[in-house]
Design an enzyme around this catalytic site. Structure first.
Site, PDB file in Angstrom:
ATOM      1  N   TYR A  98       0.838  -1.195   0.000  1.00 24.65           N
ATOM      2  CA  TYR A  98       0.000   0.000   0.000  1.00 24.65           C
ATOM      3  C   TYR A  98       0.877   1.250   0.000  1.00 24.65           C
ATOM      4  O   TYR A  98       0.649   2.195  -0.761  1.00 24.65           O
ATOM      5  CB  TYR A  98      -0.930   0.014   1.217  1.00 24.65           C
ATOM      6  CG  TYR A  98      -1.779   1.267   1.300  1.00 24.65           C
ATOM      7  CD1 TYR A  98      -1.295   2.414   1.923  1.00 24.65           C
ATOM      8  CD2 TYR A  98      -3.051   1.303   0.743  1.00 24.65           C
ATOM      9  CE1 TYR A  98      -2.054   3.566   1.979  1.00 24.65           C
ATOM     10  CE2 TYR A  98      -3.819   2.457   0.795  1.00 24.65           C
ATOM     11  CZ  TYR A  98      -3.316   3.580   1.419  1.00 24.65           C
ATOM     12  OH  TYR A  98      -4.067   4.725   1.469  1.00 24.65           O
ATOM     13  N   SER A 129     -30.688  14.908  19.611  1.00 20.96           N
ATOM     14  CA  SER A 129     -30.222  13.803  20.452  1.00 20.96           C
ATOM     15  C   SER A 129     -31.367  12.832  20.696  1.00 20.96           C
ATOM     16  O   SER A 129     -32.493  13.049  20.240  1.00 20.96           O
ATOM     17  CB  SER A 129     -29.692  14.345  21.781  1.00 20.96           C
ATOM     18  OG  SER A 129     -30.696  15.097  22.427  1.00 20.96           O
ATOM     19  N   LEU A 130     -31.084  11.750  21.436  1.00 20.96           N
ATOM     20  CA  LEU A 130     -32.088  10.726  21.718  1.00 20.96           C
ATOM     21  C   LEU A 130     -32.488  10.774  23.182  1.00 20.96           C
ATOM     22  O   LEU A 130     -31.675  11.086  24.060  1.00 20.96           O
ATOM     23  CB  LEU A 130     -31.532   9.331  21.398  1.00 20.96           C
ATOM     24  CG  LEU A 130     -31.163   9.036  19.947  1.00 20.96           C
ATOM     25  CD1 LEU A 130     -30.491   7.672  19.856  1.00 20.96           C
ATOM     26  CD2 LEU A 130     -32.396   9.073  19.060  1.00 20.96           C
ATOM     27  N   GLU A 176     -29.156  -1.149  16.851  1.00 20.25           N
ATOM     28  CA  GLU A 176     -27.709  -1.096  16.629  1.00 20.25           C
ATOM     29  C   GLU A 176     -27.017  -0.614  17.903  1.00 20.25           C
ATOM     30  O   GLU A 176     -27.659  -0.033  18.785  1.00 20.25           O
ATOM     31  CB  GLU A 176     -27.375  -0.165  15.466  1.00 20.25           C
ATOM     32  CG  GLU A 176     -27.827   1.272  15.673  1.00 20.25           C
ATOM     33  CD  GLU A 176     -27.647   2.113  14.421  1.00 20.25           C
ATOM     34  OE1 GLU A 176     -26.575   2.022  13.806  1.00 20.25           O
ATOM     35  OE2 GLU A 176     -28.575   2.870  14.071  1.00 20.25           O
ATOM     36  N   LYS A 185     -24.922   1.750  20.408  1.00 20.59           N
ATOM     37  CA  LYS A 185     -24.810   3.208  20.561  1.00 20.59           C
ATOM     38  C   LYS A 185     -23.336   3.558  20.736  1.00 20.59           C
ATOM     39  O   LYS A 185     -22.758   3.333  21.790  1.00 20.59           O
ATOM     40  CB  LYS A 185     -25.619   3.689  21.761  1.00 20.59           C
ATOM     41  CG  LYS A 185     -25.626   5.212  21.902  1.00 20.59           C
ATOM     42  CD  LYS A 185     -26.461   5.660  23.080  1.00 20.59           C
ATOM     43  CE  LYS A 185     -26.478   7.177  23.186  1.00 20.59           C
ATOM     44  NZ  LYS A 185     -25.130   7.753  23.371  1.00 20.59           N
TER      45      LYS A 185
END
Length: 698
Positions: free
Chosen positions: A37, A83-84, A114, A116
């Protein structure tokens, strides 16, 4: 190279590098080595430097960081980044599900779920498929323009790879630092005497908001996407699951642990499953996120205040607590590394009562300024060993005791040495130290060392715990390990016991290189062992070496060759080429311990022997470097490597202008292409056999 060919080569290099970035940073499935690479990257850098007209803002070379920014500009989010709401108890999750069902009039709800991420929320805006700007969430309505810094994150594509890319696409997600990268960063900070970071989230936030993007580039950050903002034109997507699929197809990394579940049992089952996986994840999380999967229902549910009604974050219990350091003990690991451990006033954290916490090493003790008597914050995540995070300085007593590493091993009383390159202290007891006994025996018996088939971890545990074996020499003491005694151990029948005795007896005859490697000398791997064996030829010569004189001569030659290179003169042939002063000091320390010499003497007296190695400088391939690639028809790679080295040659893992031959078999990969590009001679197995037999150059 013509102008057209030049542009084609630059475009091809950019495409290859972006593909490899995606494989490495997004899919975790690299196709080429780091060295390969780097060679592609350097070639592109050189071409862009020599031909400024080929510059492009989305080139992979532009990830390395730009000049320092005078300040961050403000970016106003076209759609607020809210936000949640949080849930901490199962009952709160049940209440959330009930509100959703009542609002949409459904009996059961499908949820996209999913982890957090514990990082920093950012927004990425792409225009016509190219990254145009990136910003932090800020207060949800406006954030800071950190585009230059976000460009340095290799898991963020500079150009989208999907088909039918929207004219405007805003991807939202989390910038974080993987645990392994966080540990490396703090280690570097400590070595430089600079401030270390409390946790990966703080490190990520501090790195992303650097005014000099070169600093950000030097700190490996990662990005995980979890949603969309503004999209024009908007693709036909019906669910949050489809949104994440769409994001992934456009080259972004999304959580592998995401799922779709149904109702309360599905939500709580996912929460517990991720909680169990949490210690094994490569990044920090502080809970899981539940979102109504249907986008139509999401729109119907809408928002309340600064949070959506269709989503909630189910947080994990706190994993930090405070305690008092009653004392600092030192534990010796199975490789001899000394680790300071804080004895704590018992404290309940992460679901268990903790009485000890690791302090990692002396540099970390100093960086965190931990003293006996301090009040400290302790963290425990799942099954991870508890650690001291920081000191509550305001609660420090008037009199505290400073910790110092012992000069002698607390287990075997051998001398302790500082390993500067690893910020660690290590017991020099080696073959003698009881704390290292099991690991030393397993290494000694391993396939590439003495190759004692059947002597595995569970058997070694029994041999050590029953005091049947203390050092590798005891394996060859016929009175200790008879077939009858071995048959009495767990999982050992008469036949397997006889097989082990036979395997031990067979291993008595070996090579000097294997024997040196088997001793487990710190820093001495297979290659170094082979160099030592070829240089000294016999065990007696190795044991009689004056290492102080050799180290002094090595350092003198290194300084002399620096001067010769500066003057364009030919360098002197290096002493013990491939072995530096640090490794030589490690070898000197090992052979300077009387108990190690005693074990070696016992091994020889018990019949371990080896033919003298051919001294360095001989062999038809002396001074030649070869690279193996693909599958050879008549021999394995290990066999080919052994035959090349026996003929005085060196086997390298990468192709360069200094490579003499590339030996190519079937399904040869990028190494073959690179050899042809550099004009390095390529031979097949038959050509290698000719070289080995005659030394004639092909």
């Amino acid at each position: 190279m013509t102008s057209g060919a030049l542009r084609e080569r630059v475009a091809r290099l950019r495409e290859q590098l972006e593909q490899h970035n995606h494989r490495y940073y997004v899919l975790d499935d690299p196709l080429i080595s780091d060295a390969e690479y780097d060679a592609l990257f350097r070639e592109l850098q050189q071409l862009e430097s020599e031909h400024p007209e080929l510059f492009a803002a989305d080139s992979p070379t532009q990830r390395v960081g730009a000049a320092p920014l005078p300040e961050f500009a403000t970016v106003f989010h076209r759609q607020p980044m809210l936000s949640l709401n949080n849930a901490f108890e199962d009952g709160e999750v049940a209440a959330f599900d009930r509100r959703v069902r009542e609002a949409v009039g459904a009996e059961h709800i499908e949820y996209a779920v999913e982890p957090k991420f514990d990082g920093l929320a950012v927004s990425l805006v792409y225009e016509d498929g190219v990254l145009a700007r990136g910003a932090t969430r800020g207060d949800g309505y406006s954030g800071e323009d950190v585009t230059a810094n976000l460009r340095t994150i290799r898991s963020i594509p500079l150009r989208l790879s999907g088909k039918a890319v929207p004219r405007v696409l805003e991807v939202r997600g989390e910038v974080l630092m993987l645990r392994s990268d966080f540990e490396q960063l703090n280690r570097r900070q400590a070595e430089r005497g600079e401030k270390t970071f409390v946790n990966p989230r703080n490190a990520a936030a501090g790195s992303l908001r650097q005014l000099d993007s070169r600093i950000t580039a030097a700190r490996r950050l990662s990005f995980f996407a979890y949603g969309l903002g503004e999209v024009e034109p908007r693709p036909q997507l019906d669910s949050q699951t489809q949104v994440l699929d769409f994001i992934g197809k456009n080259g972004f990394k999304v959580a592998r642990e995401r799922d779709r579940v149904r109702g309360i049992p599905g939500l709580l089952g996912y929460y517990r499953r991720i909680g169990e996986l949490r210690p094994e994840l490569p990044y920090d999380i502080d809970g899981v996120v539940y979102k109504v999967d249907s986008l139509a229902w999401q729109q119907q549910l809408g928002y309340v205040s600064r949070a959506p009604r269709f989503a909630v974050a189910h947080k994990f219990p706190a994993e930090e607590a405070t305690s008092v350091v009653l004392g600092i003990d030192v534990q010796v690991g199975r490789t001899g590394v000394l680790t300071p451990v804080a004895r704590l006033q018992p404290v309940f954290v992460g679901g268990v009562t903790v009485t000890n916490a690791t302090l990692h090493n002396l540099d970390q003790v100093r960086a965190k300024d931990v003293h006996e008597g301090d009040t400290v914050v302790v963290r425990r995540a799942g099954d991870v060993i508890p650690e001291v995070v920081r000191v509550v300085v305001d609660k420090r007593p008037a009199q505290v005791r400073r910790f110092e590493m012992p000069e002698q091993c607390p287990v075997c009383q051998s001398r302790v040495e500082r390993i500067e390159s690893e910020a660690a202290y290590r017991c020099t007891g080696g073959l003698y130290c009881p704390a290292q006994r099991k690991q030393a025996l397993l290494h000694f018996a391993s396939r590439r060392a003495m190759d004692i088939e059947g002597l595995g971890e569970k058997l070694v545990d029994q041999l050590v715990e029953r005091d049947m074996v203390a050092t590798p020499a005891d394996l060859y003491d016929g009175g200790r390990l008879t077939a009858e005694k071995l048959a009495g151990l767990e999982r050992m029948a008469a036949k397997s016991a006889e097989n082990l005795v036979t395997a031990i007896d067979r291993s008595r005859r070996t090579t000097l290189a294997r024997f040196i490697y088997a001793l487990g000398i710190y820093h001495v791997g297979e290659e170094v062992a082979k160099i030592l064996a070829r240089h000294f030829g016999t065990l007696d010569a190795l044991l009689a070496a004056d290492w102080e004189e050799l180290i002094a001569e090595k350092e003198r030659l290194q300084k002399e060759n620096v001067k010769r290179r500066a003057k364009g003169m030919q360098e002197e042939e290096p002493l013990l080429a491939g072995i530096g002063p640090e490794i030589m000091r490690s070898v000197a320390n090992f052979f300077g311990q009387a108990h190690n010499l005693e074990v070696i003497d016992q091994l020889v007296r018990h019949g371990v022997s080896f033919a003298a190695e051919e001294r360095s400088g001989g062999g038809v391939l002396s001074g030649k470097t070869l690279v193996l690639t693909g599958t050879l028809p008549g021999m394995s790679r290990d066999e080919a490597k052994a035959r090349i080295e026996a003929a005085g040659g060196k086997v390298s893992g990468s192709v360069s202008k200094r490579t003499d031959y590339v030996v190519a078999g079937s399904e040869a990969g990028s190494k073959l292409e690179k050899a042809r590009a550099l004009g390095v001679p390529v031979i097949e197995e038959s050509g290698l056999l000719d070289l080995l037999q005659s030394g004639a150059e092909k």
